[in-house]
Design a protein around this motif. Sequence first.
Motif, PDB file in Angstrom:
ATOM      1  N   HIS A  47      -9.164   0.207  -8.941  1.00  0.00           N
ATOM      2  CA  HIS A  47     -10.258  -0.479  -8.241  1.00  0.00           C
ATOM      3  C   HIS A  47     -11.385  -0.851  -9.208  1.00  0.00           C
ATOM      4  CE1 HIS A  47     -12.745  -1.572  -4.833  1.00  0.00           C
ATOM      5  NE2 HIS A  47     -13.732  -0.815  -5.318  1.00  0.00           N
ATOM      6  N   ASN A  50     -10.299  -3.789 -11.381  1.00  0.00           N
ATOM      7  CA  ASN A  50     -10.371  -5.067 -10.673  1.00  0.00           C
ATOM      8  C   ASN A  50     -11.817  -5.546 -10.560  1.00  0.00           C
ATOM      9  OD1 ASN A  50      -7.604  -5.100 -10.324  1.00  0.00           O
ATOM     10  ND2 ASN A  50      -7.677  -4.073  -8.330  1.00  0.00           N
ATOM     11  N   ASN A  51     -12.713  -4.618 -10.202  1.00  0.00           N
ATOM     12  CA  ASN A  51     -14.126  -4.999 -10.107  1.00  0.00           C
ATOM     13  C   ASN A  51     -14.666  -5.482 -11.442  1.00  0.00           C
ATOM     14  OD1 ASN A  51     -14.065  -4.321  -7.451  1.00  0.00           O
ATOM     15  ND2 ASN A  51     -15.190  -2.389  -7.671  1.00  0.00           N
ATOM     16  N   TYR A  54     -13.623  -8.958 -11.946  1.00  0.00           N
ATOM     17  CA  TYR A  54     -14.437  -9.876 -11.137  1.00  0.00           C
ATOM     18  C   TYR A  54     -15.793 -10.121 -11.791  1.00  0.00           C
ATOM     19  CZ  TYR A  54     -11.047  -8.799  -7.431  1.00  0.00           C
ATOM     20  OH  TYR A  54      -9.912  -8.641  -6.710  1.00  0.00           O
ATOM     21  N   GLU A 291     -14.217  -6.805   0.912  1.00  0.00           N
ATOM     22  CA  GLU A 291     -12.951  -7.378   1.383  1.00  0.00           C
ATOM     23  C   GLU A 291     -13.172  -7.937   2.777  1.00  0.00           C
ATOM     24  OE1 GLU A 291      -9.759  -4.617   1.132  1.00  0.00           O
ATOM     25  OE2 GLU A 291      -9.951  -4.322  -1.044  1.00  0.00           O
ATOM     26  N   TRP A 295      -9.412 -11.423   1.974  1.00  0.00           N
ATOM     27  CA  TRP A 295      -9.930 -11.947   0.708  1.00  0.00           C
ATOM     28  C   TRP A 295     -10.856 -10.914   0.076  1.00  0.00           C
ATOM     29  CZ3 TRP A 295      -8.283 -16.625  -1.161  1.00  0.00           C
ATOM     30  CH2 TRP A 295      -7.636 -17.474  -0.246  1.00  0.00           C
ATOM     31  N   THR A 296     -10.789 -10.815  -1.245  1.00  0.00           N
ATOM     32  CA  THR A 296     -11.733  -9.985  -1.991  1.00  0.00           C
ATOM     33  C   THR A 296     -12.778 -10.916  -2.594  1.00  0.00           C
ATOM     34  OG1 THR A 296     -10.048  -8.347  -2.520  1.00  0.00           O
ATOM     35  CG2 THR A 296     -12.031  -8.360  -3.889  1.00  0.00           C
ATOM     36  N   THR A 318     -10.714 -14.131  -4.308  1.00  0.00           N
ATOM     37  CA  THR A 318      -9.292 -14.015  -4.650  1.00  0.00           C
ATOM     38  C   THR A 318      -8.562 -13.280  -3.524  1.00  0.00           C
ATOM     39  OG1 THR A 318      -7.745 -13.293  -6.352  1.00  0.00           O
ATOM     40  CG2 THR A 318      -9.577 -11.835  -5.877  1.00  0.00           C
ATOM     41  N   THR A 320      -6.687 -10.489  -1.485  1.00  0.00           N
ATOM     42  CA  THR A 320      -6.711  -9.028  -1.658  1.00  0.00           C
ATOM     43  C   THR A 320      -5.318  -8.482  -1.974  1.00  0.00           C
ATOM     44  OG1 THR A 320      -8.555  -8.891  -0.120  1.00  0.00           O
ATOM     45  CG2 THR A 320      -7.348  -6.861  -0.553  1.00  0.00           C
ATOM     46  N   GLU A 321      -4.272  -9.032  -1.420  1.00  0.00           N
ATOM     47  CA  GLU A 321      -2.917  -8.530  -1.599  1.00  0.00           C
ATOM     48  C   GLU A 321      -2.497  -8.530  -3.053  1.00  0.00           C
ATOM     49  OE1 GLU A 321       0.695  -6.864  -0.595  1.00  0.00           O
ATOM     50  OE2 GLU A 321      -1.128  -7.106   0.608  1.00  0.00           O
ATOM     51  N   THR A 323      -4.071  -7.696  -5.618  1.00  0.00           N
ATOM     52  CA  THR A 323      -4.657  -6.626  -6.445  1.00  0.00           C
ATOM     53  C   THR A 323      -4.133  -5.236  -6.125  1.00  0.00           C
ATOM     54  OG1 THR A 323      -6.489  -6.331  -4.897  1.00  0.00           O
ATOM     55  CG2 THR A 323      -6.776  -7.969  -6.641  1.00  0.00           C
ATOM     56  N   ASN A 324      -3.266  -5.069  -5.056  1.00  0.00           N
ATOM     57  CA  ASN A 324      -2.871  -3.726  -4.596  1.00  0.00           C
ATOM     58  C   ASN A 324      -1.495  -3.263  -5.068  1.00  0.00           C
ATOM     59  OD1 ASN A 324      -5.254  -3.438  -3.203  1.00  0.00           O
ATOM     60  ND2 ASN A 324      -4.428  -4.262  -1.283  1.00  0.00           N
TER      61      ASN A 324
END
Length: 772
Positions: A47, A50-51, A54, A291, A295-296, A318, A320-321, A323-324
């Motif tokens: 997490h 990813n942040n 961004y 989220e 979408w994130t 972007t 959300t799917e 990134t998981n």
Amino acid sequence: MNPVDRLKVWFKTSFRRRMIARAMFTAGISALAVGMAGLLIVRHLEHSHNNEVYFQELESVGESISSSISSIVQDLEILANTPPIQGLARTVIGGGVDPVDGSSTKEDWELRLSSIFESFHKMRPSYLQIRFIGLADNGKELVRVDRDADNNIVRLGDDRLQEKGNEPYFQAVLQLQQGEVYKGQVSWNREFGEIQEPRTAVIRYAVPVFAEDGTRFGMIAINVLALPFGNNAFARANLANDIVLMDGYGTIFIYDGAAKSGQIFINQPAPLPPEMIAFLSSGDTASAVAEIDGWTIAKKSLSKATPGDVVFTIAVITPTEATNFSSRFASRILLGSVIVLMIVSMIFSIIGTQHEIAPILRMNEAMGVSRSGTQRPNLPLDRTDEIGELANSIDKLVERLITREKRAKTIFDGVSDGVIISDENGVIEDVNPAIEKMFEFSQTQLIGSNVGILMSKADHVAHDRQVAHYHATRERVSLGDTVERHAVHKSGAAFPIELTVSPIEVDGSRFYAGVIRDISVRKAQEAERLVLIEALKASNEELNSFAHVASHDLQAPLRAIHKVSTWIEEDLGDHQNEEMTENLALLRSRVERMSQLLDDLLEHAKIGRKTGATNSRLVSGAELRDELSNLVHLPAKLQLEFNPEFDRIVIHKMPIRIVLLNLISNAIKHDDSPSGVIRVSVNVLPTYFEFSVSDNGPGIDPQYHERIFGMFQTLKSRDAVEGSGMGLAICRKHVLMHGGEIHVESAGDGTGTTFTFTWPREADATETASVA
């Protein structure tokens, strides 16, 4: 003994067993903790990663937008400082023709400025309009170059130039200072107050323009096409994600990362979920991630791109799917590793602990061998781990103790003052070579003897009394202080010394360190200096007495000559001719000059001979100015001026009045101009005043600048300029006696003279001045 107690004893008697047991327990707990926390850590790291991605993208977009805005601001600064701007200002102020070159008209400068505007249009495809707006005629546009719908660059004629005085941005730019920039909000382009169709979104930037004399003359304004500007800025960031830019006025810019193009929505709904718009519009201006509807979205406030106080928010969007997926795979891998880790850690803890503590046990044996102090311990110094560091630290500590002992011995033996170490009974334990040289006793003769052999009997008794008092009360009295005593040489001769005795306690034992300095030479010099001082005092008193006697004894015959000349003039009556009258006047003038010379000579001799604080009262600068103005005889052709700072100072009236009066009188006597000004000024500095007296008289040739401060020195004959030649000598002596400096500045070419001197600020005068 039960099994539990037996186990306790088994562990307690062995450091090795305790370390192995603790290592196994620690390894098991650690493996379990890793297993429990691993999944959470991996998820948190994913997490956070990813942040971070961004926010890096946001930072890239922000830098791109800031760079684009900086280019616009730089263009405005360049245009505001181009020569045609000042040329237009000069022609308007000068009545239509530039007074600098005498030929350029307002139209010439406008044509040159429009050419520059066209060049910037070609260089910046996103510029729609570049305008130079004057302040006159309700903000009438003076020069305007536009980009039309066909991308042609066109200069507008006078009939199409508009008045912008009622526009809000015009009033806002009027409030800006030089170097400040107006940044407007995104709006539809308008002409003559009407929105133009098809609608074009623009951003307006403007800077004020000032004439060469600093007066506000107009402004430079650039209307930037918002859509091409945003597309270019976002394209430079080179991101595949969608970007949303939103300001506090309801304008939203949506950039499609795949299509590399965007749309602008001004005061109209944008195709975004309401929750997403609410998240972007929230009052929180810090960076944030949320989220929303699959979408994130990561947002950040762009303070550098914020016009005025409006919050300008940029966001990256972007799915959300995407990134998981990586987080689930990492969790499964970690779960299978926990069991293996627990088994392996238990095995390695047993083997590793036994291996690691072996050197510590061997080092403990080596330290036990060296406890007698006969040899340095044999330590594993070649190891590169913490055990090696510990061994090296112990070895360095031993080495440092040895070095410190050697250094202390070197200092003790090399110091120039004598040092004696004695026990609490006064028995000498050690002495340095300086003591041997000073008393001519050898070290072996002194060690074991009482310190009394180096003292006079009276000093020995006093020393024993002080030591006994310290033992009884712990009060040092004079212990630790430097005192003067008389020591006794080996030959029995006494000589003066400075002695400092300090108590020292080491491991519960009390010692005394005495530092002795032979002051025989200093005492002889002091005695010689006292003799010289007394001789100088007697000489000064004789000179002072001579100056008074000489002055008074010489004044008496001068007064008699003056009186006799008056009697002769009275006896001759009407029988004296013009030559007699002239000779008698010349005689009296010479008598008066001689009298003044004697008075000045006496005053010069008195300077610096008065002792004690001055009895002159403190006066303000205004009071001193009035007194100086009344004392000088100022011809009608001359003016005497003081700077405003002079009235605000507070200073002792004497002898500063004598110095200033002499300098002002000197300027009056030597002025030969038809009209002149004598200026007296002061500059107040932290610790002293800086006075200056200047005139516009004939000046002084630089070759005489040092000579004029001598006694009886005049640059003109005394028949041409009346004076004793002592005035500047008196000034200089007063200044020097008060710790100041005086010098003259003059080219000697008729441009005048300036005398400058410094004068210390007294404490009471300084305090009074600060209150005033």
